[in-house]
Design a protein around this motif. Structure first.
Motif, PDB file in Angstrom:
ATOM      1  N   GLU A 118       0.109   4.006  -1.289  1.00 46.12           N
ATOM      2  CA  GLU A 118      -0.744   5.206  -1.158  1.00 46.12           C
ATOM      3  C   GLU A 118      -0.634   5.807   0.247  1.00 46.12           C
ATOM      4  OE1 GLU A 118      -3.084   7.647  -3.291  1.00 46.12           O
ATOM      5  OE2 GLU A 118      -3.202   5.581  -4.019  1.00 46.12           O
ATOM      6  N   ARG A 119      -0.419   4.941   1.226  1.00 46.90           N
ATOM      7  CA  ARG A 119      -0.360   5.459   2.598  1.00 46.90           C
ATOM      8  C   ARG A 119       0.927   6.277   2.857  1.00 46.90           C
ATOM      9  NH1 ARG A 119       2.083   3.014   6.780  1.00 46.90           N
ATOM     10  NH2 ARG A 119       3.692   1.537   6.179  1.00 46.90           N
ATOM     11  N   MET A 120       1.815   6.270   1.857  1.00 52.07           N
ATOM     12  CA  MET A 120       3.043   7.059   1.972  1.00 52.07           C
ATOM     13  C   MET A 120       2.836   8.491   1.454  1.00 52.07           C
ATOM     14  SD  MET A 120       5.520   5.026   3.054  1.00 52.07           S
ATOM     15  CE  MET A 120       7.053   5.698   2.412  1.00 52.07           C
ATOM     16  N   SER A 131      -2.172   6.664  -9.290  1.00 54.83           N
ATOM     17  CA  SER A 131      -2.490   7.679  -8.271  1.00 54.83           C
ATOM     18  C   SER A 131      -1.875   9.026  -8.673  1.00 54.83           C
ATOM     19  CB  SER A 131      -1.927   7.232  -6.910  1.00 54.83           C
ATOM     20  OG  SER A 131      -1.574   8.354  -6.140  1.00 54.83           O
ATOM     21  N   GLU A 138       8.566   0.805   0.129  1.00 59.32           N
ATOM     22  CA  GLU A 138       8.303   2.107   0.770  1.00 59.32           C
ATOM     23  C   GLU A 138       9.552   2.987   0.787  1.00 59.32           C
ATOM     24  OE1 GLU A 138       6.370   1.338   4.497  1.00 59.32           O
ATOM     25  OE2 GLU A 138       4.625   0.456   3.481  1.00 59.32           O
ATOM     26  N   ASP A 191       0.851  -1.197   0.000  1.00 62.44           N
ATOM     27  CA  ASP A 191       0.000   0.000   0.000  1.00 62.44           C
ATOM     28  C   ASP A 191       0.887   1.247   0.000  1.00 62.44           C
ATOM     29  OD1 ASP A 191      -1.914   1.889   0.203  1.00 62.44           O
ATOM     30  OD2 ASP A 191      -2.437   1.468   2.293  1.00 62.44           O
ATOM     31  N   ARG A 237       1.498  11.213   2.399  1.00 62.99           N
ATOM     32  CA  ARG A 237       1.816  12.354   3.275  1.00 62.99           C
ATOM     33  C   ARG A 237       3.330  12.523   3.410  1.00 62.99           C
ATOM     34  NH1 ARG A 237       2.342  12.563   8.515  1.00 62.99           N
ATOM     35  NH2 ARG A 237       1.865  10.353   8.687  1.00 62.99           N
ATOM     36  N   SER A 247       1.384  -3.461  -6.128  1.00 59.31           N
ATOM     37  CA  SER A 247       1.321  -2.182  -5.430  1.00 59.31           C
ATOM     38  C   SER A 247       1.831  -1.042  -6.330  1.00 59.31           C
ATOM     39  CB  SER A 247       2.166  -2.309  -4.157  1.00 59.31           C
ATOM     40  OG  SER A 247       2.206  -1.127  -3.472  1.00 59.31           O
TER      41      SER A 247
END
Ligand code: SAM
Length: 216
Positions: free
Chosen positions: A22-24, A97, A62, A20, A26, A90
Motif C-alpha cells: 500500500e505504501r507504494m 485496495s 515492490e 506493505d 504514490r 501482502s
C-alpha cells in the motif's frame, strides 16, 4: 512469524517486518510511474499490450508491483518460505485496495528457486528482473527491513547460475538491480545501464533485439 488481525509479520530482535505494498500507492500513480528507473529500464521498444516479466528475486514484491502497474503480467519467484508467506499475505491485502487491485491482478507468486522456475516456463518472458541480495553496505544499514530480510538470507552465492537461467529463459531483456557503485552481477558486463543515486539497473539485451553498449 506472527499472524494477527493485521496480517502476517516476521518479528525478530525487536524488529517487525510486514509486507506493505500500500505504501507504494504514490509511486504507481500514472504521473509518477514513468519516472521510475526500473520502469524505464524494463521498457520494451514497440512492446505489445501483453508484456510479461519474471521477477526472479521477488522479496516483498515492490519492484514487481512497479512492473505490474506499468502493464507487465508478472510472475514473482521467491525461494525463502518465510518471505514468500509475507509476500502472499501482502498481495492478498493489496488485492482489496482500490488503488492497487488492478496491478495486483497481474501478479502471480510462485514459491521456489527461480533457477528451476525459469527452466520450466511455458513461454519466454519479455523481461527477467534480478535483484539478489548484495553484501551489506550503506543501503543495508539504512533499511531496517533489509536487515531483517538479511537475517533470513545470506548474500547471493549463485550469481552465475541465476544470470544463466535468466538468459536461458529467452527474454528480450534481463534487468539487474545493483547498488549504484556495485560490481556487475556475476562479473557480466551489461549492454547498458540506467543509474540513479542509490541504485543502478544493468540491462542485458538479447542479440536479436539489438544489443548496444552504453554506460551511466
Ligand atoms: C533484495 S531481495 C529483493 C527485493 C525485491 N526486489 C523487492 O522489490 O522487494 C532478494 C530476494 O530474492 C530472493 N532470492 C534470491 N535468490 C533467489 C532464487 N534463486 N530464487 C528465488 N528467490 C531468490 C531472496 O530470498 C530475497 O527475498
Amino acid at each position: 512469524m506472527l499472524v494477527d488481525g493485521q496480517g502476517v509479520s516476521l518479528v525478530r530482535d525487536g524488529m517487525r517486518l510486514k509486507g506493505d505494498l500500500e505504501r507504494m500507492a504514490r509511486r504507481i500513480r500514472p504521473d509518477a510511474l514513468g519516472r521510475e528507473l526500473l520502469v524505464r529500464a524494463a521498457r520494451i521498444k514497440g512492446g505489445s499490450e501483453s508484456l510479461t516479466a519474471v521477477d526472479a528475486t521477488a522479496g516483498l514484491g515492490e519492484d514487481a508491483l512497479l512492473l505490474a502497474a506499468a502493464g507487465f503480467s508478472v510472475t514473482l519467484c521467491e525461494r525463502d518460505p518465510v518471505i514468500a508467506a509475507l509476500l502472499r499475505d501482502s498481495l492478498d491485502r493489496a488485492a482489496a485496495s482500490a488503488v492497487l487491485a488492478r496491478a495486483v491482478e497481474r501478479m502471480r507468486l510462485v514459491e521456489g528457486d527461480s533457477v528451476d522456475v525459469l527452466h520450466r516456463l511455458d513461454a519466454s518472458p519479455d523481461v527477467v528482473l534480478l535483484d539478489p541480495m548484495f553484501p551489506g553496505g550503506k543501503r543495508a544499514a539504512a533499511k531496517k527491513k533489509l536487515q531483517l530480510i538479511q537475517t533470513l538470507e545470506a548474500p547471493c552465492d549463485d550469481e552465475g547460475k541465476l544470470v544463466a537461467a535468466a538468459m536461458a529463459a529467452g527474454p528480450r531483456k534481463v534487468v539487474i538491480k545493483r547498488p549504484a557503485k556495485g560490481p556487475w552481477l556475476a562479473g557480466i558486463e551489461p549492454d547498458y545501464s540506467l543509474c540513479g543515486k542509490a541504485v543502478r539497473y544493468d540491462c542485458l539485451v538479447a542479440p536479436c533485439y539489438g544489443r548496444h553498449r552504453g554506460a551511466c
